[in-house]
Scaffold this motif. Structure first.
Motif, PDB file in Angstrom:
ATOM      1  N   LYS A 165      -4.608 -10.827  14.143  1.00 18.52           N
ATOM      2  CA  LYS A 165      -4.503 -10.353  15.271  1.00 18.52           C
ATOM      3  C   LYS A 165      -5.749  -9.785  15.672  1.00 18.52           C
ATOM      4  CE  LYS A 165       0.370  -9.652  16.465  1.00 18.52           C
ATOM      5  NZ  LYS A 165       0.932 -10.338  15.399  1.00 18.52           N
ATOM      6  N   ALA A 166      -6.213  -9.420  17.078  1.00 17.87           N
ATOM      7  CA  ALA A 166      -7.255  -8.770  17.190  1.00 17.87           C
ATOM      8  C   ALA A 166      -6.887  -7.262  17.001  1.00 17.87           C
ATOM      9  CB  ALA A 166      -7.656  -8.879  18.950  1.00 17.87           C
ATOM     10  N   ALA A 167      -8.058  -6.632  16.496  1.00 14.45           N
ATOM     11  CA  ALA A 167      -7.754  -5.226  16.160  1.00 14.45           C
ATOM     12  C   ALA A 167      -7.107  -4.323  17.298  1.00 14.45           C
ATOM     13  CB  ALA A 167      -9.266  -4.596  15.680  1.00 14.45           C
ATOM     14  N   SER A 168      -7.579  -4.661  18.647  1.00 16.48           N
ATOM     15  CA  SER A 168      -6.898  -3.888  19.684  1.00 16.48           C
ATOM     16  C   SER A 168      -5.496  -3.978  19.814  1.00 16.48           C
ATOM     17  CB  SER A 168      -7.727  -4.312  21.008  1.00 16.48           C
ATOM     18  OG  SER A 168      -7.260  -5.744  21.177  1.00 16.48           O
ATOM     19  N   MET A 169      -4.988  -5.031  19.126  1.00 11.37           N
ATOM     20  CA  MET A 169      -3.359  -5.083  19.164  1.00 11.37           C
ATOM     21  C   MET A 169      -2.874  -4.015  18.155  1.00 11.37           C
ATOM     22  SD  MET A 169      -2.742  -7.137  21.553  1.00 11.37           S
ATOM     23  CE  MET A 169      -1.278  -7.532  21.262  1.00 11.37           C
ATOM     24  N   GLY A 170      -3.577  -3.545  17.324  1.00  8.43           N
ATOM     25  CA  GLY A 170      -2.933  -2.617  16.159  1.00  8.43           C
ATOM     26  C   GLY A 170      -2.038  -3.079  15.317  1.00  8.43           C
ATOM     27  N   LEU A 171      -1.475  -2.450  14.471  1.00  5.00           N
ATOM     28  CA  LEU A 171      -1.026  -2.818  13.197  1.00  5.00           C
ATOM     29  C   LEU A 171       0.568  -2.598  12.954  1.00  5.00           C
ATOM     30  CD1 LEU A 171      -3.630  -1.970  10.575  1.00  5.00           C
ATOM     31  CD2 LEU A 171      -2.666  -4.192  10.916  1.00  5.00           C
ATOM     32  N   ASP A 172       1.298  -2.426  14.388  1.00  5.95           N
ATOM     33  CA  ASP A 172       2.384  -1.996  14.292  1.00  5.95           C
ATOM     34  C   ASP A 172       3.488  -2.875  13.761  1.00  5.95           C
ATOM     35  OD1 ASP A 172       1.752   0.466  15.671  1.00  5.95           O
ATOM     36  OD2 ASP A 172       2.363  -0.246  17.709  1.00  5.95           O
ATOM     37  N   GLY A 173       3.281  -4.184  14.185  1.00  3.28           N
ATOM     38  CA  GLY A 173       3.812  -5.205  13.590  1.00  3.28           C
ATOM     39  C   GLY A 173       3.891  -5.415  11.879  1.00  3.28           C
ATOM     40  N   THR A 174       2.853  -5.207  11.488  1.00  2.00           N
ATOM     41  CA  THR A 174       2.520  -5.155   9.810  1.00  2.00           C
ATOM     42  C   THR A 174       3.343  -4.081   9.375  1.00  2.00           C
ATOM     43  OG1 THR A 174       0.557  -6.467  10.319  1.00  2.00           O
ATOM     44  CG2 THR A 174       0.791  -5.380   8.224  1.00  2.00           C
ATOM     45  N   LYS A 175       2.972  -3.160  10.036  1.00  4.20           N
ATOM     46  CA  LYS A 175       3.682  -1.841   9.348  1.00  4.20           C
ATOM     47  C   LYS A 175       5.137  -1.831   9.524  1.00  4.20           C
ATOM     48  CE  LYS A 175       0.028   1.693  10.678  1.00  4.20           C
ATOM     49  NZ  LYS A 175      -0.461   2.730  11.511  1.00  4.20           N
ATOM     50  N   GLU A 176       5.779  -2.601  10.284  1.00  2.00           N
ATOM     51  CA  GLU A 176       7.152  -2.600  10.490  1.00  2.00           C
ATOM     52  C   GLU A 176       7.692  -3.490   9.128  1.00  2.00           C
ATOM     53  OE1 GLU A 176       8.241  -3.965  14.285  1.00  2.00           O
ATOM     54  OE2 GLU A 176       7.827  -2.128  15.228  1.00  2.00           O
ATOM     55  N   ARG A 177       6.802  -4.556   9.188  1.00  2.00           N
ATOM     56  CA  ARG A 177       7.228  -5.500   7.932  1.00  2.00           C
ATOM     57  C   ARG A 177       7.142  -4.730   6.705  1.00  2.00           C
ATOM     58  NH1 ARG A 177       5.184  -8.891  11.785  1.00  2.00           N
ATOM     59  NH2 ARG A 177       3.230  -8.982  10.955  1.00  2.00           N
ATOM     60  N   VAL A 178       6.210  -3.933   6.390  1.00  2.00           N
ATOM     61  CA  VAL A 178       6.052  -3.247   5.213  1.00  2.00           C
ATOM     62  C   VAL A 178       7.180  -2.348   5.050  1.00  2.00           C
ATOM     63  CG1 VAL A 178       4.433  -1.843   4.163  1.00  2.00           C
ATOM     64  CG2 VAL A 178       3.521  -3.352   4.885  1.00  2.00           C
ATOM     65  N   LEU A 179       7.483  -1.703   5.907  1.00  3.07           N
ATOM     66  CA  LEU A 179       8.624  -0.535   5.972  1.00  3.07           C
ATOM     67  C   LEU A 179       9.833  -1.428   5.597  1.00  3.07           C
ATOM     68  CD1 LEU A 179       7.708   1.686   8.661  1.00  3.07           C
ATOM     69  CD2 LEU A 179       7.751   2.292   6.342  1.00  3.07           C
ATOM     70  N   ALA A 180      10.278  -2.412   6.117  1.00  3.04           N
ATOM     71  CA  ALA A 180      11.240  -3.359   6.065  1.00  3.04           C
ATOM     72  C   ALA A 180      11.448  -3.920   4.607  1.00  3.04           C
ATOM     73  CB  ALA A 180      11.360  -4.554   6.846  1.00  3.04           C
ATOM     74  N   ALA A 181      10.325  -4.116   3.897  1.00  2.00           N
ATOM     75  CA  ALA A 181      10.384  -4.435   2.554  1.00  2.00           C
ATOM     76  C   ALA A 181      11.135  -3.492   1.632  1.00  2.00           C
ATOM     77  CB  ALA A 181       9.146  -4.634   2.018  1.00  2.00           C
ATOM     78  N   HIS A 182      10.970  -2.087   2.076  1.00  3.17           N
ATOM     79  CA  HIS A 182      11.984  -1.223   0.985  1.00  3.17           C
ATOM     80  C   HIS A 182      11.476  -1.192  -0.483  1.00  3.17           C
ATOM     81  CE1 HIS A 182      14.323  -0.135   4.595  1.00  3.17           C
ATOM     82  NE2 HIS A 182      14.661  -1.494   4.779  1.00  3.17           N
ATOM     83  N   GLY A 183      10.192  -1.293  -0.647  1.00  2.00           N
ATOM     84  CA  GLY A 183       9.618  -1.235  -1.891  1.00  2.00           C
ATOM     85  C   GLY A 183       9.919  -2.486  -2.705  1.00  2.00           C
ATOM     86  N   ASP A 184      10.352  -3.537  -2.280  1.00  2.00           N
ATOM     87  CA  ASP A 184      10.484  -4.835  -2.913  1.00  2.00           C
ATOM     88  C   ASP A 184       9.127  -5.848  -2.627  1.00  2.00           C
ATOM     89  OD1 ASP A 184      10.645  -7.151  -3.746  1.00  2.00           O
ATOM     90  OD2 ASP A 184      12.616  -7.857  -2.828  1.00  2.00           O
ATOM     91  N   ALA A 185       8.020  -5.769  -3.512  1.00  2.00           N
ATOM     92  CA  ALA A 185       6.803  -6.152  -3.527  1.00  2.00           C
ATOM     93  C   ALA A 185       6.864  -7.722  -3.093  1.00  2.00           C
ATOM     94  CB  ALA A 185       5.897  -5.949  -4.673  1.00  2.00           C
ATOM     95  N   GLU A 186       7.979  -8.375  -3.424  1.00  2.00           N
ATOM     96  CA  GLU A 186       7.994  -9.786  -3.276  1.00  2.00           C
ATOM     97  C   GLU A 186       8.069 -10.196  -1.734  1.00  2.00           C
ATOM     98  OE1 GLU A 186      11.130 -11.833  -5.492  1.00  2.00           O
ATOM     99  OE2 GLU A 186      10.418 -11.327  -7.157  1.00  2.00           O
TER     100      GLU A 186
END
Length: 413
Positions: free
Chosen positions: A129-150
């Motif tokens: 995405k464009a930087a102006s859109m931010g990383l909220d979606g990416t952060k949500e997906r990282v948090l949703a991984a709950h420590g599972d690197a896969e």
């Protein structure tokens, strides 16, 4: 004004025509739009301008974000470049954000490269995405991984520190040795690997492909009889109280700026910068404001925006004598995925991409084959890997932000 919508258009009309507007409004606190009945009823009675005012959201910046989102969707549809599927079964997943000035030309090069490498394209999903859109979606997906690197994507690309070092986000995976620098470069561009600076991660986990350099512009019409500033230290002087503009809403740059001020000038330096804050403008707004005889005496901005100054402008760009503060453009690769993502890493580290970043976007490249066309005095100020590894950067960002706003006595939404 943009060519897609007007602030006086109703929320319903805009969200009906551009579904991405609904997602953006919801991310800015308009939760009621999740209910389509509410969107169709209440949305018909309220203009976008009124809605934004109700939540004290800067309309000019929101319009820019929404315009970026619309154009991103149109570009993706027109070229066949699709956003990442949330339930993707793709073998390779790539995501992140790109600096706005170089996003489209870089995506064009990526599209061409994928066409030449059909076998890779067929098994890849990506969302850049464009930087102006931010990383909220990416952060949500990282948090949703709950420590599972896969569950993480195979490759991440973004400027800034909070996503990649916060222990609640990527920091926990870094500590677990999930990531690996697979660039294969023995040395970086001498602009970034010399006796004063070295962007190579000594732990071999993070890769930096370039940097967003932060400098400042002095409005000579507003400066008055104050001494002309030439350094970051000068900007912390009491004579610039309520006189400085900086991009507080551009979190990547804001966090990089305040972290570096804390690193080299201490907590007191952060508080001084806060007291000297007059406004939190987008860099493009800073250039526009420079044509006026009022406003900030100094505007802190990415180097790219200094190229927008015309010959008649009272704005004078300054490359600080301590060096331009940098927000590194990080490339983070899962070690377990290194074989399948190595072609992507090679593409992003290619001379062609490096030159696009450096020349077109004025974002200096770390590729040793690229000439960044910088003068000897155009050096950089860098946190340093020791400082990064010795501190909890995520916690330090929050602490520094609190110190800054407490001293500023104002908030920006």
């Amino acid at each position: 004004m943009n060519k897609y919508f007007k602030l006086t258009d109703t929320v319903y009309d805009i969200t009906e025509k551009y579904p991405e507007a609904k997602e953006l409004l919801i991310s800015h606190g308009f939760e009621q739009l999740k209910n389509d009945l509410m969107r169709k009823t209440m949305g018909r009675t309220i203009s976008l301008e009124t809605a934004l005012k109700s939540r004290k959201i800067n309309p000019e910046l929101f319009v820019q974000k929404l315009t970026d989102a619309i154009e991103q969707e149109q570009y993706s549809t027109g070229t066949g470049l699709s956003a990442m599927k949330k339930e993707s079964g793709a073998e390779i997943r790539v995501e992140g954000v790109l600096p706005c000035p170089i996003r489209l030309p870089l995506l064009e090069k990526l599209e061409s490269w994928l066409k030449e490498n059909g076998d890779i394209a067929a098994k890849t999903d990506y969302d850049l995405k464009a930087a102006s859109m931010g990383l909220d979606g990416t952060k949500e997906r990282v948090l949703a991984a709950h420590g599972d690197a896969e569950k993480l994507s195979d490759l991440y690309l973004s400027a800034g520190f909070d996503l990649f070092f916060d222990h609640k986000l990527m920091g926990r995976y870094r500590d677990a040795g999930v990531f690996e620098d697979i660039s294969g470069l023995e040395h970086l561009n001498p602009d970034f690997e010399n006796e004063h600076i070295n962007l190579r991660d000594p732990k071999g986990q993070y890769t930096i492909i370039g940097a967003v350099a932060c400098v400042f512009m002095v409005n000579t019409q507003v400066l008055g009889d104050r001494r002309f500033p030439s350094s970051w230290e000068d900007l912390l002087s009491p004579e610039f109280e309520n006189s400085i503009s900086l991009p507080v809403r551009d979190l990547d740059m804001f966090n990089a700026l305040t972290l570096h001020i804390r690193r080299f000038f201490g907590k007191e330096g952060v508080e001084k910068l806060g007291r000297n804050l007059l406004s939190g403008m987008h860099p493009a707004q800073m250039v526009k404001a420079g044509k006026q005889q009022q406003g900030p005496a100094v505007s802190i901005t990415p180097y790219f925006f200094t190229q927008m100054i015309d010959d008649k402008s009272p704005l004078v760009p300054v490359w600080p004598k301590e060096g331009a503060i940098i927000s590194p453009i990080f490339l983070l690769t899962k070690a377990a995925s290194k074989d399948k993502v190595k072609p992507f890493v090679d593409f992003l580290f290619s001379k062609e991409v490096g030159e696009l970043m450096s020349v077109n976007g004025k974002f200096p490249s770390t590729n040793p084959l690229v000439n960044n066309h910088l003068a000897p005095e155009q050096s950089f100020l860098w946190l340093g890997w020791d400082y990064i590894h010795e501190n909890d950067i995520g916690a330090l960002i929050l602490e520094t932000e609190r110190d800054f706003y407490a001293a500023a006595g104002k908030e920006f939404v």
